[in-house]
Design a protein around this motif. Structure first.
Motif, PDB file in Angstrom:
ATOM      1  N   MET A 109       0.826  -1.210   0.000  1.00  0.00           N
ATOM      2  CA  MET A 109       0.000   0.000   0.000  1.00  0.00           C
ATOM      3  C   MET A 109       0.860   1.260   0.000  1.00  0.00           C
ATOM      4  N   GLU A 110       1.989   1.228   0.687  1.00  0.00           N
ATOM      5  CA  GLU A 110       2.909   2.379   0.661  1.00  0.00           C
ATOM      6  C   GLU A 110       3.485   2.571  -0.740  1.00  0.00           C
ATOM      7  N   ASN A 111       3.784   1.475  -1.440  1.00  0.00           N
ATOM      8  CA  ASN A 111       4.259   1.573  -2.824  1.00  0.00           C
ATOM      9  C   ASN A 111       3.189   2.237  -3.699  1.00  0.00           C
ATOM     10  N   ILE A 112       1.943   1.810  -3.518  1.00  0.00           N
ATOM     11  CA  ILE A 112       0.839   2.414  -4.274  1.00  0.00           C
ATOM     12  C   ILE A 112       0.735   3.901  -3.939  1.00  0.00           C
ATOM     13  N   GLY A 113       0.841   4.229  -2.662  1.00  0.00           N
ATOM     14  CA  GLY A 113       0.780   5.632  -2.236  1.00  0.00           C
ATOM     15  C   GLY A 113       1.875   6.479  -2.870  1.00  0.00           C
ATOM     16  N   ALA A 114       3.076   5.924  -2.998  1.00  0.00           N
ATOM     17  CA  ALA A 114       4.190   6.655  -3.624  1.00  0.00           C
ATOM     18  C   ALA A 114       3.887   6.948  -5.091  1.00  0.00           C
ATOM     19  N   ILE A 115       3.280   5.994  -5.766  1.00  0.00           N
ATOM     20  CA  ILE A 115       2.927   6.181  -7.180  1.00  0.00           C
ATOM     21  C   ILE A 115       1.799   7.200  -7.305  1.00  0.00           C
ATOM     22  N   LEU A 116       0.798   7.093  -6.449  1.00  0.00           N
ATOM     23  CA  LEU A 116      -0.300   8.071  -6.460  1.00  0.00           C
ATOM     24  C   LEU A 116       0.240   9.487  -6.250  1.00  0.00           C
ATOM     25  N   LYS A 117       1.183   9.624  -5.337  1.00  0.00           N
ATOM     26  CA  LYS A 117       1.748  10.947  -5.024  1.00  0.00           C
ATOM     27  C   LYS A 117       2.413  11.581  -6.252  1.00  0.00           C
ATOM     28  N   VAL A 118       3.173  10.795  -7.003  1.00  0.00           N
ATOM     29  CA  VAL A 118       3.819  11.310  -8.217  1.00  0.00           C
ATOM     30  C   VAL A 118       2.762  11.804  -9.204  1.00  0.00           C
ATOM     31  N   ALA A 119       1.632  11.126  -9.236  1.00  0.00           N
ATOM     32  CA  ALA A 119       0.534  11.516 -10.138  1.00  0.00           C
ATOM     33  C   ALA A 119      -0.330  12.618  -9.531  1.00  0.00           C
ATOM     34  N   GLU A 120       0.085  13.132  -8.348  1.00  0.00           N
ATOM     35  CA  GLU A 120      -0.643  14.184  -7.631  1.00  0.00           C
ATOM     36  C   GLU A 120      -2.043  13.729  -7.237  1.00  0.00           C
ATOM     37  N   LEU A 121      -2.138  12.459  -6.793  1.00  0.00           N
ATOM     38  CA  LEU A 121      -3.384  11.876  -6.322  1.00  0.00           C
ATOM     39  C   LEU A 121      -3.156  11.293  -4.927  1.00  0.00           C
ATOM     40  N   THR A 122      -4.244  10.871  -4.276  1.00  0.00           N
ATOM     41  CA  THR A 122      -4.166  10.218  -2.972  1.00  0.00           C
ATOM     42  C   THR A 122      -5.061   8.981  -3.008  1.00  0.00           C
ATOM     43  N   PHE A 123      -5.116   8.277  -1.893  1.00  0.00           N
ATOM     44  CA  PHE A 123      -5.996   7.111  -1.818  1.00  0.00           C
ATOM     45  C   PHE A 123      -7.465   7.508  -1.957  1.00  0.00           C
ATOM     46  N   GLU A 124      -7.794   8.756  -1.699  1.00  0.00           N
ATOM     47  CA  GLU A 124      -9.169   9.230  -1.883  1.00  0.00           C
ATOM     48  C   GLU A 124      -9.583   9.195  -3.351  1.00  0.00           C
ATOM     49  N   ASN A 125      -8.609   9.215  -4.259  1.00  0.00           N
ATOM     50  CA  ASN A 125      -8.893   9.183  -5.693  1.00  0.00           C
ATOM     51  C   ASN A 125      -9.083   7.771  -6.239  1.00  0.00           C
ATOM     52  N   VAL A 126      -8.773   6.765  -5.433  1.00  0.00           N
ATOM     53  CA  VAL A 126      -8.856   5.379  -5.893  1.00  0.00           C
ATOM     54  C   VAL A 126     -10.323   4.957  -5.980  1.00  0.00           C
ATOM     55  N   VAL A 127     -10.703   4.444  -7.153  1.00  0.00           N
ATOM     56  CA  VAL A 127     -12.091   4.015  -7.369  1.00  0.00           C
ATOM     57  C   VAL A 127     -12.225   2.503  -7.510  1.00  0.00           C
ATOM     58  N   LYS A 128     -11.111   1.811  -7.739  1.00  0.00           N
ATOM     59  CA  LYS A 128     -11.162   0.360  -7.953  1.00  0.00           C
ATOM     60  C   LYS A 128      -9.846  -0.257  -7.510  1.00  0.00           C
ATOM     61  N   ALA A 129      -9.922  -1.381  -6.825  1.00  0.00           N
ATOM     62  CA  ALA A 129      -8.726  -2.114  -6.413  1.00  0.00           C
ATOM     63  C   ALA A 129      -8.924  -3.597  -6.690  1.00  0.00           C
ATOM     64  N   THR A 130      -7.832  -4.266  -7.000  1.00  0.00           N
ATOM     65  CA  THR A 130      -7.828  -5.709  -7.152  1.00  0.00           C
ATOM     66  C   THR A 130      -6.721  -6.258  -6.270  1.00  0.00           C
ATOM     67  N   ILE A 131      -7.086  -7.225  -5.431  1.00  0.00           N
ATOM     68  CA  ILE A 131      -6.124  -7.851  -4.530  1.00  0.00           C
ATOM     69  C   ILE A 131      -5.966  -9.308  -4.936  1.00  0.00           C
ATOM     70  N   PHE A 132      -4.724  -9.708  -5.140  1.00  0.00           N
ATOM     71  CA  PHE A 132      -4.393 -11.102  -5.421  1.00  0.00           C
ATOM     72  C   PHE A 132      -3.647 -11.644  -4.210  1.00  0.00           C
ATOM     73  N   VAL A 133      -4.086 -12.781  -3.671  1.00  0.00           N
ATOM     74  CA  VAL A 133      -3.441 -13.372  -2.498  1.00  0.00           C
ATOM     75  C   VAL A 133      -3.137 -14.845  -2.748  1.00  0.00           C
ATOM     76  N   LYS A 134      -2.042 -15.317  -2.161  1.00  0.00           N
ATOM     77  CA  LYS A 134      -1.703 -16.731  -2.278  1.00  0.00           C
ATOM     78  C   LYS A 134      -2.539 -17.591  -1.341  1.00  0.00           C
ATOM     79  N   ASP A 135      -2.970 -17.012  -0.221  1.00  0.00           N
ATOM     80  CA  ASP A 135      -3.729 -17.777   0.766  1.00  0.00           C
ATOM     81  C   ASP A 135      -4.878 -16.923   1.284  1.00  0.00           C
ATOM     82  N   LEU A 136      -6.088 -17.267   0.898  1.00  0.00           N
ATOM     83  CA  LEU A 136      -7.257 -16.487   1.299  1.00  0.00           C
ATOM     84  C   LEU A 136      -7.491 -16.528   2.809  1.00  0.00           C
ATOM     85  N   ASN A 137      -6.825 -17.418   3.510  1.00  0.00           N
ATOM     86  CA  ASN A 137      -6.905 -17.417   4.974  1.00  0.00           C
ATOM     87  C   ASN A 137      -6.282 -16.153   5.560  1.00  0.00           C
ATOM     88  N   ASN A 138      -5.472 -15.454   4.775  1.00  0.00           N
ATOM     89  CA  ASN A 138      -4.861 -14.198   5.207  1.00  0.00           C
ATOM     90  C   ASN A 138      -5.759 -12.988   4.944  1.00  0.00           C
TER      91      ASN A 138
END
Length: 123
Positions: A53-82
């Motif tokens: 999430m911090e990596n995503i935040g760094a990229i958003l910052k360069v684009a002059e955006l924040t997490f408030e601008n995020v409208v869609k996310a996709t999460i891929f996990v190896k173990d759904l128990n997590n």
């Protein structure tokens, strides 16, 4: 005519293949899946998710955006128990009106990390 701008943050991992960290087109930012290479081997799924999430935040910052601008996310996990532990950290980055999202369990992720997250953000 649409304009395409490549977005790169030195504070997020460089791409490990033929893609960019993010691309901005007509006010929409498409952020490639982010992983946490330096934290993945620790076995701490919350620390790994936080770094993603911090990596995503760094990229958003360069684009002059924040997490408030995020409208869609996709999460891929190896173990759904997590899911609960990932969700707790992920949710802390969205103080109000979180984006649409899906979470998918997969057999394997790049560099054998445990979680990968991509987002779409708008101006």
């Amino acid at each position: 005519m649409s304009t395409k701008k490549i977005i790169f943050s030195p504070d997020a991992p460089a791409p490990i293949g033929p893609y960019n960290q993010a691309v901005m087109v007509n006010g929409t930012l498409y952020v490639s899946g982010q992983i946490a290479l330096d934290v993945a081997s620790s076995g701490d799924i919350q620390a790994e998710t936080r770094k993603v999430m911090e990596n995503i935040g760094a990229i958003l910052k360069v684009a002059e955006l924040t997490f408030e601008n995020v409208v869609k996310a996709t999460i891929f996990v190896k173990d759904l128990n997590n899911f609960g532990a990932i969700n707790e950290v992920y949710g802390s980055f969205f103080t109000a009106d979180p984006p649409a999202r899906e979470t998918v369990e997969v057999a394997r992720l790049p560099k054998d990390v445990n979680v990968e997250i991509s987002v779409i953000a708008v101006l």
